[in-house]
Write a protein that holds these residues in place. Structure first.
Motif, PDB file in Angstrom:
ATOM      1  N   PHE A  43       0.833  -1.206   0.000  1.00 37.67           N
ATOM      2  CA  PHE A  43       0.000   0.000   0.000  1.00 37.67           C
ATOM      3  C   PHE A  43       0.862   1.248   0.000  1.00 37.67           C
ATOM      4  O   PHE A  43       2.071   1.189   0.237  1.00 37.67           O
ATOM      5  CB  PHE A  43      -0.922   0.016   1.229  1.00 37.67           C
ATOM      6  CG  PHE A  43      -0.160   0.006   2.524  1.00 37.67           C
ATOM      7  CD1 PHE A  43       0.255   1.199   3.120  1.00 37.67           C
ATOM      8  CD2 PHE A  43       0.173  -1.185   3.147  1.00 37.67           C
ATOM      9  CE1 PHE A  43       0.976   1.194   4.304  1.00 37.67           C
ATOM     10  CE2 PHE A  43       0.899  -1.198   4.330  1.00 37.67           C
ATOM     11  CZ  PHE A  43       1.298  -0.002   4.912  1.00 37.67           C
ATOM     12  N   ASP A  55       0.469   5.241   1.732  1.00 36.59           N
ATOM     13  CA  ASP A  55      -0.298   6.186   2.545  1.00 36.59           C
ATOM     14  C   ASP A  55      -0.004   7.605   2.084  1.00 36.59           C
ATOM     15  O   ASP A  55       1.158   7.996   1.976  1.00 36.59           O
ATOM     16  CB  ASP A  55       0.080   6.070   4.027  1.00 36.59           C
ATOM     17  CG  ASP A  55      -0.533   4.871   4.713  1.00 36.59           C
ATOM     18  OD1 ASP A  55      -1.425   4.224   4.129  1.00 36.59           O
ATOM     19  OD2 ASP A  55      -0.111   4.565   5.845  1.00 36.59           O
ATOM     20  N   ARG A 104      -1.076  11.408   3.255  1.00 34.30           N
ATOM     21  CA  ARG A 104      -1.680  12.108   4.398  1.00 34.30           C
ATOM     22  C   ARG A 104      -1.809  13.601   4.114  1.00 34.30           C
ATOM     23  O   ARG A 104      -0.936  14.207   3.505  1.00 34.30           O
ATOM     24  CB  ARG A 104      -0.809  11.899   5.626  1.00 34.30           C
ATOM     25  CG  ARG A 104      -1.372  12.476   6.902  1.00 34.30           C
ATOM     26  CD  ARG A 104      -0.452  12.121   8.067  1.00 34.30           C
ATOM     27  NE  ARG A 104      -0.882  12.731   9.290  1.00 34.30           N
ATOM     28  CZ  ARG A 104      -1.711  12.186  10.162  1.00 34.30           C
ATOM     29  NH1 ARG A 104      -2.211  10.997   9.932  1.00 34.30           N
ATOM     30  NH2 ARG A 104      -2.050  12.821  11.259  1.00 34.30           N
ATOM     31  N   THR A 149      -5.738  10.315   6.177  1.00 34.40           N
ATOM     32  CA  THR A 149      -4.863   9.576   5.270  1.00 34.40           C
ATOM     33  C   THR A 149      -5.687   8.823   4.242  1.00 34.40           C
ATOM     34  O   THR A 149      -6.710   8.233   4.582  1.00 34.40           O
ATOM     35  CB  THR A 149      -4.000   8.566   6.066  1.00 34.40           C
ATOM     36  OG1 THR A 149      -3.166   9.301   6.968  1.00 34.40           O
ATOM     37  CG2 THR A 149      -3.143   7.708   5.165  1.00 34.40           C
ATOM     38  N   ARG A 151      -5.199   5.583   2.100  1.00 32.18           N
ATOM     39  CA  ARG A 151      -4.341   4.399   1.966  1.00 32.18           C
ATOM     40  C   ARG A 151      -4.773   3.668   0.702  1.00 32.18           C
ATOM     41  O   ARG A 151      -5.912   3.224   0.594  1.00 32.18           O
ATOM     42  CB  ARG A 151      -4.452   3.484   3.170  1.00 32.18           C
ATOM     43  CG  ARG A 151      -3.622   2.202   3.001  1.00 32.18           C
ATOM     44  CD  ARG A 151      -3.498   1.408   4.251  1.00 32.18           C
ATOM     45  NE  ARG A 151      -2.444   2.004   5.070  1.00 32.18           N
ATOM     46  CZ  ARG A 151      -2.035   1.471   6.216  1.00 32.18           C
ATOM     47  NH1 ARG A 151      -2.570   0.372   6.683  1.00 32.18           N
ATOM     48  NH2 ARG A 151      -1.063   2.057   6.895  1.00 32.18           N
ATOM     49  N   TYR A 196      -4.315   0.502  -1.503  1.00 36.59           N
ATOM     50  CA  TYR A 196      -3.842  -0.879  -1.539  1.00 36.59           C
ATOM     51  C   TYR A 196      -3.675  -1.337  -2.980  1.00 36.59           C
ATOM     52  O   TYR A 196      -4.411  -0.906  -3.863  1.00 36.59           O
ATOM     53  CB  TYR A 196      -4.853  -1.800  -0.848  1.00 36.59           C
ATOM     54  CG  TYR A 196      -4.958  -1.608   0.643  1.00 36.59           C
ATOM     55  CD1 TYR A 196      -4.036  -2.197   1.495  1.00 36.59           C
ATOM     56  CD2 TYR A 196      -5.986  -0.855   1.190  1.00 36.59           C
ATOM     57  CE1 TYR A 196      -4.136  -2.039   2.873  1.00 36.59           C
ATOM     58  CE2 TYR A 196      -6.097  -0.691   2.562  1.00 36.59           C
ATOM     59  CZ  TYR A 196      -5.170  -1.291   3.397  1.00 36.59           C
ATOM     60  OH  TYR A 196      -5.267  -1.128   4.747  1.00 36.59           O
ATOM     61  N   VAL A 206      -8.639   7.155   8.267  1.00 37.99           N
ATOM     62  CA  VAL A 206      -7.925   6.455   7.195  1.00 37.99           C
ATOM     63  C   VAL A 206      -8.955   5.969   6.185  1.00 37.99           C
ATOM     64  O   VAL A 206      -9.849   5.191   6.515  1.00 37.99           O
ATOM     65  CB  VAL A 206      -7.089   5.275   7.738  1.00 37.99           C
ATOM     66  CG1 VAL A 206      -6.414   4.536   6.585  1.00 37.99           C
ATOM     67  CG2 VAL A 206      -6.049   5.772   8.731  1.00 37.99           C
ATOM     68  N   ALA A 232      -9.571   3.928   2.849  1.00 41.69           N
ATOM     69  CA  ALA A 232      -8.950   2.880   2.048  1.00 41.69           C
ATOM     70  C   ALA A 232      -9.509   2.869   0.631  1.00 41.69           C
ATOM     71  O   ALA A 232     -10.720   2.921   0.429  1.00 41.69           O
ATOM     72  CB  ALA A 232      -9.181   1.523   2.698  1.00 41.69           C
ATOM     73  N   THR A 240       7.606  -2.326   5.457  1.00 42.71           N
ATOM     74  CA  THR A 240       7.143  -0.970   5.163  1.00 42.71           C
ATOM     75  C   THR A 240       8.310  -0.012   5.340  1.00 42.71           C
ATOM     76  O   THR A 240       9.286  -0.315   6.022  1.00 42.71           O
ATOM     77  CB  THR A 240       5.987  -0.521   6.097  1.00 42.71           C
ATOM     78  OG1 THR A 240       6.472  -0.468   7.430  1.00 42.71           O
ATOM     79  CG2 THR A 240       4.802  -1.454   5.994  1.00 42.71           C
TER      80      THR A 240
END
Length: 179
Positions: free
Chosen positions: A55, A57, A59, A115, A117, A119, A133, A135, A176
């Motif tokens: 993924f 991120d 922000r 954020t 995110r 994927y 967050v 997604a 990560t």
């Protein structure tokens, strides 16, 4: 001796070697947004089933909400193949976010501290972490079993209009990496 140590510290600081780890470099050019983490190495062998362990991120680090409609998240391959990427491999364009009402003008305002995110795999857009967050899923059918982030190193890009920002990393024995 003391003069040498001071000179050495000044050279190191001027070269920019005191900030981010040597395995990562970032450029910040998209106002209010920053790439804050890349999950580039899924646990175990890369399969179609664990591609959501990879993924990016993005922000909102600014002082105001940022319109993320039209924000593009891509890897280095996609960034360098804009003209011959008919399948939009390794690319996601933000059009909406779970938990965010799209404006009548098509705007999608990401609140301060929130954020996005993104994927690599498949899923349903959602919101978590107390609503901060959001997604999204590339549903990548490109790359190795849909894994698009290079385990040995790659560059994550975000682009909004004519503004772009990148985060380059090398393998750092982890899963990560952060700027």
């Amino acid at each position: 001796m003391r003069k040498s140590a001071v000179l050495f510290a000044a050279v190191i600081a001027a070269a920019g070697l005191t900030g981010a780890p040597a395995s990562a470099t970032a450029s910040a050019d998209v106002p209010g947004l920053a790439i804050t983490q890349v999950g580039y190495n899924a646990y175990g062998s890369d399969t179609v089933w664990n591609r959501n362990q990879e993924f990016v991120d993005v922000r909102n680090t600014g002082a105001d909400a940022v319109n993320v409609a039209g924000l593009v998240v891509a890897d280095q391959w996609a960034k360098s193949h804009v003209d011959d990427n008919d399948r939009n491999c390794n690319t996601l364009k933000v059009t909406s976010l779970a938990g965010i009402v799209t404006g009548t003008d098509g705007s999608v305002m990401l609140p301060v501290g929130h954020t996005v995110r993104v994927y690599s795999g498949r899923g349903v857009p959602a919101v978590s972490a107390g609503g901060s967050v959001h997604a999204l899923y590339m549903n990548s059918l490109c790359g190795y079993h849909g894994h698009i982030w290079g385990n040995g190193g790659d560059t994550a890009w975000i682009t909004k209009g004519s503004d772009s920002e990148s985060f380059a990393y090398d393998f750092d024995n982890g899963y990560t990496v952060k700027p």
